[in-house]
Design a protein around this motif. Structure first.
Motif, mmCIF file in Angstrom:
data_model
loop_
_atom_site.group_PDB
_atom_site.id
_atom_site.type_symbol
_atom_site.label_atom_id
_atom_site.label_comp_id
_atom_site.label_asym_id
_atom_site.label_seq_id
_atom_site.Cartn_x
_atom_site.Cartn_y
_atom_site.Cartn_z
ATOM 1 N N ASP A 157 11.993 -32.485 -51.737
ATOM 2 C CA ASP A 157 11.533 -31.547 -50.710
ATOM 3 C C ASP A 157 12.446 -30.327 -50.662
ATOM 4 O OD1 ASP A 157 9.770 -30.638 -48.778
ATOM 5 O OD2 ASP A 157 10.882 -31.569 -47.135
ATOM 6 N N SER A 158 12.696 -29.768 -51.852
ATOM 7 C CA SER A 158 13.596 -28.619 -51.966
ATOM 8 C C SER A 158 12.950 -27.366 -51.393
ATOM 9 C CB SER A 158 13.966 -28.394 -53.430
ATOM 10 O OG SER A 158 12.898 -27.748 -54.117
ATOM 11 N N ASP A 159 13.716 -26.279 -51.390
ATOM 12 C CA ASP A 159 13.163 -25.021 -50.898
ATOM 13 C C ASP A 159 12.078 -24.476 -51.815
ATOM 14 O OD1 ASP A 159 15.169 -24.532 -52.787
ATOM 15 O OD2 ASP A 159 15.699 -22.603 -51.936
ATOM 16 N N TRP A 160 11.902 -25.062 -52.990
ATOM 17 C CA TRP A 160 10.825 -24.685 -53.898
ATOM 18 C C TRP A 160 9.534 -25.464 -53.619
ATOM 19 C CZ3 TRP A 160 10.948 -20.638 -57.067
ATOM 20 C CH2 TRP A 160 12.188 -20.125 -57.465
ATOM 21 N N SER A 161 9.596 -26.516 -52.843
ATOM 22 C CA SER A 161 8.454 -27.423 -52.711
ATOM 23 C C SER A 161 7.195 -26.743 -52.165
ATOM 24 C CB SER A 161 8.799 -28.647 -51.866
ATOM 25 O OG SER A 161 9.147 -28.277 -50.564
ATOM 26 N N GLU A 162 7.332 -25.832 -51.243
ATOM 27 C CA GLU A 162 6.158 -25.161 -50.674
ATOM 28 C C GLU A 162 5.429 -24.333 -51.732
ATOM 29 O OE1 GLU A 162 5.119 -21.813 -47.309
ATOM 30 O OE2 GLU A 162 6.847 -23.113 -46.966
ATOM 31 N N ILE A 163 6.158 -23.599 -52.538
ATOM 32 C CA ILE A 163 5.516 -22.763 -53.549
ATOM 33 C C ILE A 163 5.009 -23.615 -54.711
ATOM 34 C CG2 ILE A 163 7.535 -22.086 -54.910
ATOM 35 C CD1 ILE A 163 4.778 -19.732 -53.676
ATOM 36 N N VAL A 164 5.661 -24.736 -54.995
ATOM 37 C CA VAL A 164 5.157 -25.670 -56.004
ATOM 38 C C VAL A 164 3.835 -26.259 -55.523
ATOM 39 C CG1 VAL A 164 5.587 -27.871 -57.177
ATOM 40 C CG2 VAL A 164 7.403 -26.161 -57.035
ATOM 41 N N ASP A 165 3.753 -26.585 -54.248
ATOM 42 C CA ASP A 165 2.479 -27.057 -53.673
ATOM 43 C C ASP A 165 1.392 -25.994 -53.803
ATOM 44 O OD1 ASP A 165 3.347 -29.593 -52.932
ATOM 45 O OD2 ASP A 165 3.872 -28.978 -50.891
ATOM 46 N N GLN A 166 1.773 -24.739 -53.603
ATOM 47 C CA GLN A 166 0.801 -23.648 -53.746
ATOM 48 C C GLN A 166 0.292 -23.571 -55.181
ATOM 49 O OE1 GLN A 166 2.123 -19.760 -52.403
ATOM 50 N NE2 GLN A 166 0.561 -18.748 -53.617
#
Length: 76
Positions: free
Chosen positions: A60-69
């Motif tokens: 749940d890194s700070d990249w997770s939201e954009i990876v989900d996108q």
């Protein structure tokens, strides 16, 4: 510490991919994923890219939201 908000362009750069709007659109159009294949198992990734995606989501890194996108973009 990098606290900047990550964008889809930043993610593509992080993955070592061309990050222009046209390059991202081309990538998305040519790498659709069926529902039953996890994003990190897509054939378009090399081992390092797949690991980055997997770790981003698992931790749940700070990249997770954009990876989900990106995941959502590849499934439309």
């Amino acid at each position: 510490m990098d606290t900047s908000r990550h964008t889809i362009q930043c993610l593509f750069k992080q993955l070592g991919l061309a990050s222009s709007d046209a390059a991202i659109e081309y990538f998305v159009q040519n790498n659709h994923l069926p529902k039953d294949i996890p994003l990190d198992h897509a054939a378009c990734w090399d081992a390092g890219q797949a690991q980055f995606i997997r770790e981003s989501l698992d931790l749940d890194s700070d990249w997770s939201e954009i990876v989900d996108q990106l995941d959502a973009m590849l499934r439309h």
